[in-house]
Design a protein around this motif. Structure first.
Motif, PDB file in Angstrom:
ATOM      1  N   MET A   1      20.677 -32.050 -19.520  1.00  0.00           N
ATOM      2  CA  MET A   1      21.734 -33.029 -19.806  1.00  0.00           C
ATOM      3  C   MET A   1      22.356 -32.733 -21.188  1.00  0.00           C
ATOM      4  SD  MET A   1      21.539 -37.119 -20.259  1.00  0.00           S
ATOM      5  CE  MET A   1      20.436 -37.513 -18.904  1.00  0.00           C
ATOM      6  N   THR A   2      23.679 -32.971 -21.291  1.00  0.00           N
ATOM      7  CA  THR A   2      24.344 -32.694 -22.567  1.00  0.00           C
ATOM      8  C   THR A   2      23.954 -33.746 -23.595  1.00  0.00           C
ATOM      9  OG1 THR A   2      26.184 -32.105 -21.150  1.00  0.00           O
ATOM     10  CG2 THR A   2      26.595 -32.082 -23.514  1.00  0.00           C
ATOM     11  N   ASP A   3      23.531 -33.303 -24.754  1.00  0.00           N
ATOM     12  CA  ASP A   3      23.137 -34.236 -25.811  1.00  0.00           C
ATOM     13  C   ASP A   3      24.374 -34.601 -26.636  1.00  0.00           C
ATOM     14  OD1 ASP A   3      22.191 -35.410 -28.214  1.00  0.00           O
ATOM     15  OD2 ASP A   3      20.245 -34.441 -27.941  1.00  0.00           O
ATOM     16  N   TRP A   4      24.630 -35.914 -26.800  1.00  0.00           N
ATOM     17  CA  TRP A   4      25.841 -36.327 -27.518  1.00  0.00           C
ATOM     18  C   TRP A   4      25.867 -35.806 -28.955  1.00  0.00           C
ATOM     19  CZ3 TRP A   4      25.429 -39.142 -31.957  1.00  0.00           C
ATOM     20  CH2 TRP A   4      24.275 -39.913 -32.147  1.00  0.00           C
ATOM     21  N   ARG A   5      24.674 -35.601 -29.529  1.00  0.00           N
ATOM     22  CA  ARG A   5      24.642 -35.104 -30.926  1.00  0.00           C
ATOM     23  C   ARG A   5      25.270 -33.715 -31.015  1.00  0.00           C
ATOM     24  NH1 ARG A   5      20.319 -37.455 -29.481  1.00  0.00           N
ATOM     25  NH2 ARG A   5      19.643 -39.370 -30.480  1.00  0.00           N
ATOM     26  N   ASP A   6      24.973 -32.883 -29.999  1.00  0.00           N
ATOM     27  CA  ASP A   6      25.550 -31.526 -30.003  1.00  0.00           C
ATOM     28  C   ASP A   6      27.064 -31.590 -29.791  1.00  0.00           C
ATOM     29  OD1 ASP A   6      23.009 -30.543 -30.267  1.00  0.00           O
ATOM     30  OD2 ASP A   6      22.703 -30.278 -28.108  1.00  0.00           O
ATOM     31  N   VAL A   7      27.480 -32.463 -28.849  1.00  0.00           N
ATOM     32  CA  VAL A   7      28.913 -32.569 -28.556  1.00  0.00           C
ATOM     33  C   VAL A   7      29.644 -33.070 -29.803  1.00  0.00           C
ATOM     34  CG1 VAL A   7      30.644 -33.683 -27.076  1.00  0.00           C
ATOM     35  CG2 VAL A   7      28.422 -33.029 -26.120  1.00  0.00           C
ATOM     36  N   ALA A   8      29.056 -34.103 -30.464  1.00  0.00           N
ATOM     37  CA  ALA A   8      29.704 -34.679 -31.651  1.00  0.00           C
ATOM     38  C   ALA A   8      29.740 -33.671 -32.795  1.00  0.00           C
ATOM     39  CB  ALA A   8      28.964 -35.958 -32.074  1.00  0.00           C
ATOM     40  N   SER A   9      28.636 -32.943 -32.990  1.00  0.00           N
ATOM     41  CA  SER A   9      28.648 -32.055 -34.155  1.00  0.00           C
ATOM     42  C   SER A   9      29.549 -30.842 -33.896  1.00  0.00           C
ATOM     43  CB  SER A   9      27.246 -31.675 -34.620  1.00  0.00           C
ATOM     44  OG  SER A   9      26.710 -30.721 -33.769  1.00  0.00           O
ATOM     45  N   ASP A  10      29.631 -30.396 -32.656  1.00  0.00           N
ATOM     46  CA  ASP A  10      30.530 -29.296 -32.341  1.00  0.00           C
ATOM     47  C   ASP A  10      31.993 -29.729 -32.529  1.00  0.00           C
ATOM     48  OD1 ASP A  10      30.644 -26.614 -31.450  1.00  0.00           O
ATOM     49  OD2 ASP A  10      31.554 -27.352 -29.597  1.00  0.00           O
ATOM     50  N   ALA A  11      32.322 -30.918 -32.009  1.00  0.00           N
ATOM     51  CA  ALA A  11      33.709 -31.407 -32.164  1.00  0.00           C
ATOM     52  C   ALA A  11      34.015 -31.609 -33.638  1.00  0.00           C
ATOM     53  CB  ALA A  11      33.903 -32.716 -31.384  1.00  0.00           C
ATOM     54  N   SER A  12      33.061 -32.157 -34.405  1.00  0.00           N
ATOM     55  CA  SER A  12      33.389 -32.405 -35.806  1.00  0.00           C
ATOM     56  C   SER A  12      33.561 -31.119 -36.592  1.00  0.00           C
ATOM     57  CB  SER A  12      32.443 -33.343 -36.495  1.00  0.00           C
ATOM     58  OG  SER A  12      31.313 -33.294 -36.557  1.00  0.00           O
ATOM     59  N   ARG A  13      32.797 -30.119 -36.259  1.00  0.00           N
ATOM     60  CA  ARG A  13      32.972 -28.834 -36.948  1.00  0.00           C
ATOM     61  C   ARG A  13      34.350 -28.244 -36.626  1.00  0.00           C
ATOM     62  NH1 ARG A  13      32.473 -24.138 -34.930  1.00  0.00           N
ATOM     63  NH2 ARG A  13      31.353 -24.842 -33.091  1.00  0.00           N
ATOM     64  N   ARG A  14      34.743 -28.312 -35.361  1.00  0.00           N
ATOM     65  CA  ARG A  14      36.034 -27.716 -34.970  1.00  0.00           C
ATOM     66  C   ARG A  14      37.207 -28.515 -35.533  1.00  0.00           C
ATOM     67  NH1 ARG A  14      37.061 -25.907 -29.530  1.00  0.00           N
ATOM     68  NH2 ARG A  14      38.620 -24.915 -30.808  1.00  0.00           N
ATOM     69  N   LEU A  15      37.035 -29.830 -35.593  1.00  0.00           N
ATOM     70  CA  LEU A  15      38.100 -30.660 -36.178  1.00  0.00           C
ATOM     71  C   LEU A  15      38.239 -30.373 -37.673  1.00  0.00           C
ATOM     72  CD1 LEU A  15      37.298 -33.960 -34.252  1.00  0.00           C
ATOM     73  CD2 LEU A  15      39.480 -32.721 -34.146  1.00  0.00           C
ATOM     74  N   ALA A  16      37.098 -30.215 -38.347  1.00  0.00           N
ATOM     75  CA  ALA A  16      37.133 -29.948 -39.797  1.00  0.00           C
ATOM     76  C   ALA A  16      37.863 -28.631 -40.076  1.00  0.00           C
ATOM     77  CB  ALA A  16      35.722 -29.923 -40.357  1.00  0.00           C
ATOM     78  N   GLU A  17      37.747 -27.680 -39.153  1.00  0.00           N
ATOM     79  CA  GLU A  17      38.423 -26.384 -39.347  1.00  0.00           C
ATOM     80  C   GLU A  17      39.943 -26.515 -39.374  1.00  0.00           C
ATOM     81  OE1 GLU A  17      34.934 -23.762 -37.140  1.00  0.00           O
ATOM     82  OE2 GLU A  17      36.879 -23.965 -36.137  1.00  0.00           O
ATOM     83  N   VAL A  18      40.468 -27.619 -38.821  1.00  0.00           N
ATOM     84  CA  VAL A  18      41.925 -27.823 -38.863  1.00  0.00           C
ATOM     85  C   VAL A  18      42.290 -28.990 -39.784  1.00  0.00           C
ATOM     86  CG1 VAL A  18      42.444 -26.703 -36.665  1.00  0.00           C
ATOM     87  CG2 VAL A  18      41.844 -29.143 -36.678  1.00  0.00           C
ATOM     88  N   GLY A  19      41.353 -29.364 -40.670  1.00  0.00           N
ATOM     89  CA  GLY A  19      41.661 -30.374 -41.688  1.00  0.00           C
ATOM     90  C   GLY A  19      41.372 -31.806 -41.283  1.00  0.00           C
TER      91      GLY A  19
END
Ligand code: B12
Length: 221
Positions: free
Chosen positions: A1-19
């Motif tokens: 099952m997908t862990d929300w922590r991984d989904v959240a940290s991946d999205a936050s890292r990618r969002l941070a890359e665009v400011g």
């Protein structure tokens, strides 16, 4: 099952890359608890925003993308596009509510940021973050279709112990005649009164653009 922590940290890292350097997870039920919106409970919510980190990314994009320069609201468009790309690539279906949707359909995104433990709502009604103070903008609320956290993070707890130096300039700005645009320095004084996060104050162009929407400030970084 997908862990929300991984989904959240991946999205936050990618969002941070665009400011877009703020992405706080919360239980999706909060979205419907704060305003009547159909939302699946038990999923991952993310409240997305930015600090002064946005401006250099935006300036570069404006230089390269004529369509962005020509857009009626370049900051909103930049956020819609970049957040859209990151969410589309997440491993789950999603819904987004944009913070820039105007009334009467505006969503109370500051109240959500408070309920999520990201910020406090100060006596001057700005959302205040423990590190960035009032120097953040809230851009979107996303719900991703993965099982989310059961409870929100603890309250930010910044304003409770403060003597509220924002209150007097807030009353002054509120009482001043004229349009919000003509009173922008009074509203800026409200933000400047907050003792938290002063080192994260927006750079001059970002600051002026946010208060005046003077498009000449978007040219040349
Ligand atoms: C419409 C709007 C405005 C309008 C109307 C505000 C009003 N008092 O009626 C105008 C254009 C005047 C405005 C101005 C500003 N706004 Co404004 N605004 C919004 C927006 C898009 C929707 C508000 C809304 O109707 N929400 C829905 C209702 C149900 O929720 P609510 O929580 O009860 O909403 C109330 C407050 O949000 C309040 N409000 C809106 N903006 C501001 C700003 C301040 C300083 C205060 C005291 C209150 C306030 O008005 C709402 C209705 O009473 C929000 C984003 C959002 N989705 O909330 C940004 C938002 C609240 N605004 C923001 C800001 C920074 C400002 C300004 C300080 C700077 C600017 N952008 O020009 C000025 C302040 C001047 C002022 N008098 O409020 C930020 C606050 C960031 C933070 N850290 O808390 C937000 C969250 C946008 C963002 N991208 O981050 N705003």
């Amino acid at each position: 099952m997908t862990d929300w922590r991984d989904v959240a940290s991946d999205a936050s890292r990618r969002l941070a890359e665009v400011g877009l350097d703020i992405a706080a997870p919360f239980p999706s039920r909060l979205v419907g608890e704060l305003a009547s919106r159909p939302v699946l409970a038990g999923r991952l919510g993310l409240v997305i925003g930015n600090t002064r980190a946005l401006w250099p990314h935006l300036a570069r994009a404006l230089e390269r993308e004529p369509a962005l320069r020509a857009a009626p609201h370049p900051v909103d468009r930049y956020c819609e596009e970049r957040i859209g790309v990151v969410l589309d690539e997440a491993p789950a279906a999603h819904d987004v509510i944009w913070a820039h949707t105007p009334p009467p359909d505006a969503y109370p995104v500051q109240a959500l940021a408070e309920a999520a433990g990201l910020c406090d709502i100060a006596p001057c009604r700005l959302a205040v973050h423990a590190r960035f103070g009032p120097w953040l903008a809230l851009r979107a609320v996303a719900v991703l279709d993965v099982p989310g956290p059961a409870e929100p993070s603890a309250p930010a707890g910044v304003c409770a112990s403060c003597s509220a130096p924002c209150r007097a300039p807030f009353e002054l700005a509120r009482a001043a005649p004229g349009s919000p645009e003509s009173r922008w320095r009074l509203w800026l004084a409200v933000r400047d009164a907050c003792p938290v996060g002063r080192e994260h104050r927006y750079p001059e162009r970002q600051l002026r653009y946010h208060y005046t929407k003077d498009r000449s400030l978007l040219a040349g970084g």
